[in-house]
Design a protein around this motif. Structure first.
Motif, PDB file in Angstrom:
ATOM      1  N   LEU A  28       0.975  -1.089  -0.093  1.00 25.62           N
ATOM      2  CA  LEU A  28       0.032  -0.080  -0.046  1.00 25.62           C
ATOM      3  C   LEU A  28       0.859   1.326   0.004  1.00 25.62           C
ATOM      4  O   LEU A  28       0.760   2.192  -0.729  1.00 25.62           O
ATOM      5  CB  LEU A  28      -0.946  -0.065   1.104  1.00 25.62           C
ATOM      6  CG  LEU A  28      -2.095   1.255   1.267  1.00 25.62           C
ATOM      7  CD1 LEU A  28      -2.669   1.426   0.097  1.00 25.62           C
ATOM      8  CD2 LEU A  28      -2.776   1.018   2.514  1.00 25.62           C
ATOM      9  N   LYS A  32       0.921   4.009  -2.946  1.00 28.20           N
ATOM     10  CA  LYS A  32       0.755   5.369  -2.769  1.00 28.20           C
ATOM     11  C   LYS A  32       1.818   6.166  -3.509  1.00 28.20           C
ATOM     12  O   LYS A  32       1.556   7.266  -4.005  1.00 28.20           O
ATOM     13  CB  LYS A  32       0.316   5.785  -1.368  1.00 28.20           C
ATOM     14  CG  LYS A  32      -0.878   5.299  -0.776  1.00 28.20           C
ATOM     15  CD  LYS A  32      -1.063   5.574   0.619  1.00 28.20           C
ATOM     16  CE  LYS A  32      -2.184   5.026   1.368  1.00 28.20           C
ATOM     17  NZ  LYS A  32      -2.578   5.491   2.715  1.00 28.20           N
ATOM     18  N   SER A  96      -8.704  -3.402   5.442  1.00 26.60           N
ATOM     19  CA  SER A  96      -9.219  -1.981   5.252  1.00 26.60           C
ATOM     20  C   SER A  96      -7.910  -1.564   4.347  1.00 26.60           C
ATOM     21  O   SER A  96      -8.313  -0.911   3.207  1.00 26.60           O
ATOM     22  CB  SER A  96      -8.877  -1.291   6.656  1.00 26.60           C
ATOM     23  OG  SER A  96      -9.172   0.100   6.414  1.00 26.60           O
ATOM     24  N   GLN A  97      -6.787  -2.091   4.608  1.00 25.53           N
ATOM     25  CA  GLN A  97      -5.641  -1.694   3.618  1.00 25.53           C
ATOM     26  C   GLN A  97      -5.934  -2.417   2.217  1.00 25.53           C
ATOM     27  O   GLN A  97      -5.520  -1.589   1.016  1.00 25.53           O
ATOM     28  CB  GLN A  97      -4.176  -2.153   4.147  1.00 25.53           C
ATOM     29  CG  GLN A  97      -3.870  -1.352   5.529  1.00 25.53           C
ATOM     30  CD  GLN A  97      -2.584  -1.669   6.182  1.00 25.53           C
ATOM     31  OE1 GLN A  97      -2.146  -2.857   6.214  1.00 25.53           O
ATOM     32  NE2 GLN A  97      -2.028  -0.805   6.626  1.00 25.53           N
ATOM     33  N   GLN A  99      -8.742  -2.955   0.666  1.00 26.82           N
ATOM     34  CA  GLN A  99      -9.703  -2.162  -0.024  1.00 26.82           C
ATOM     35  C   GLN A  99      -9.001  -0.831  -0.297  1.00 26.82           C
ATOM     36  O   GLN A  99      -9.357  -0.324  -1.584  1.00 26.82           O
ATOM     37  CB  GLN A  99     -10.794  -1.754   1.028  1.00 26.82           C
ATOM     38  CG  GLN A  99     -11.859  -2.849   1.390  1.00 26.82           C
ATOM     39  CD  GLN A  99     -12.988  -2.401   2.477  1.00 26.82           C
ATOM     40  OE1 GLN A  99     -12.648  -1.635   3.158  1.00 26.82           O
ATOM     41  NE2 GLN A  99     -13.779  -3.396   2.424  1.00 26.82           N
ATOM     42  N   GLU A 100      -8.199   0.061   0.387  1.00 30.97           N
ATOM     43  CA  GLU A 100      -7.418   1.219  -0.218  1.00 30.97           C
ATOM     44  C   GLU A 100      -6.636   0.781  -1.338  1.00 30.97           C
ATOM     45  O   GLU A 100      -6.632   1.415  -2.533  1.00 30.97           O
ATOM     46  CB  GLU A 100      -6.858   1.700   1.044  1.00 30.97           C
ATOM     47  CG  GLU A 100      -6.109   3.062   0.798  1.00 30.97           C
ATOM     48  CD  GLU A 100      -5.875   3.687   1.834  1.00 30.97           C
ATOM     49  OE1 GLU A 100      -5.012   4.906   1.496  1.00 30.97           O
ATOM     50  OE2 GLU A 100      -5.535   3.406   3.127  1.00 30.97           O
ATOM     51  N   THR A 103      -8.214   0.321  -4.653  1.00 28.18           N
ATOM     52  CA  THR A 103      -8.540   1.634  -5.141  1.00 28.18           C
ATOM     53  C   THR A 103      -7.455   2.263  -5.839  1.00 28.18           C
ATOM     54  O   THR A 103      -7.384   2.903  -7.033  1.00 28.18           O
ATOM     55  CB  THR A 103      -9.447   2.603  -4.219  1.00 28.18           C
ATOM     56  OG1 THR A 103     -10.288   1.921  -3.701  1.00 28.18           O
ATOM     57  CG2 THR A 103      -9.542   3.965  -4.637  1.00 28.18           C
TER      58      THR A 103
END
Length: 138
Positions: A28, A32, A96-97, A99-100, A103
């Motif tokens: 992640l 980013k 949760s990570q 899901q991010e 995206t």
């Protein structure tokens, strides 16, 4: 379907969530950073070359498959294991990570695809007239 998805998924023991969490967090963070770098290059895509963008597309396309594998593994642990509160919290954080990541990665792929038309190789193939017209049309 990519090579990763064509293979049978290897299931991991319940001792693996800390390592899985570290892998997901790292991916992640890298995603980013990559998105930020590509976003900055939007105004000057000529700083990139075809090879860089092909590599970005290859790596992050494969990463999409890993997201699915990670989600499958977490679901399997939820379904088959008695989880401690700590483990439950760790898996929730990982989900949760993911899901991010689900995206960010498609956004990277879309941006890389958009930037392909402006790489240094594409600019060098254009005539002076084409470059001049593009400059004045901006």
């Amino acid at each position: 379907m990519t090579k990763i998805m064509e293979k049978q998924q290897n299931w991991h023991p319940i001792s693996m969530p800390p390592m899985l969490s570290t892998m997901i967090s790292g991916q992640l963070e890298e995603a980013k950073n990559q998105y930020e770098n590509l976003f900055k290059a939007q105004s000057k895509p000529y700083v990139l070359n075809d090879e860089i963008l092909e590599r970005v597309i290859k790596v992050f396309s494969e990463q999409l498959d890993f997201i699915c594998l990670y989600e499958n593994q977490i679901s399997k642990w939820h379904d088959e294991e008695t989880l401690t509160t700590k483990l439950e919290a760790d898996l929730a954080k990982s989900q949760s990570q993911l899901q991010e990541l689900s995206t960010v990665v498609p956004n990277i792929l879309a941006l890389a695809d958009q930037l392909k038309s402006g790489t240094i190789e594409k600019v060098m193939k254009k005539s002076d007239l084409e470059l001049g017209l593009e400059f004045f049309n901006k």
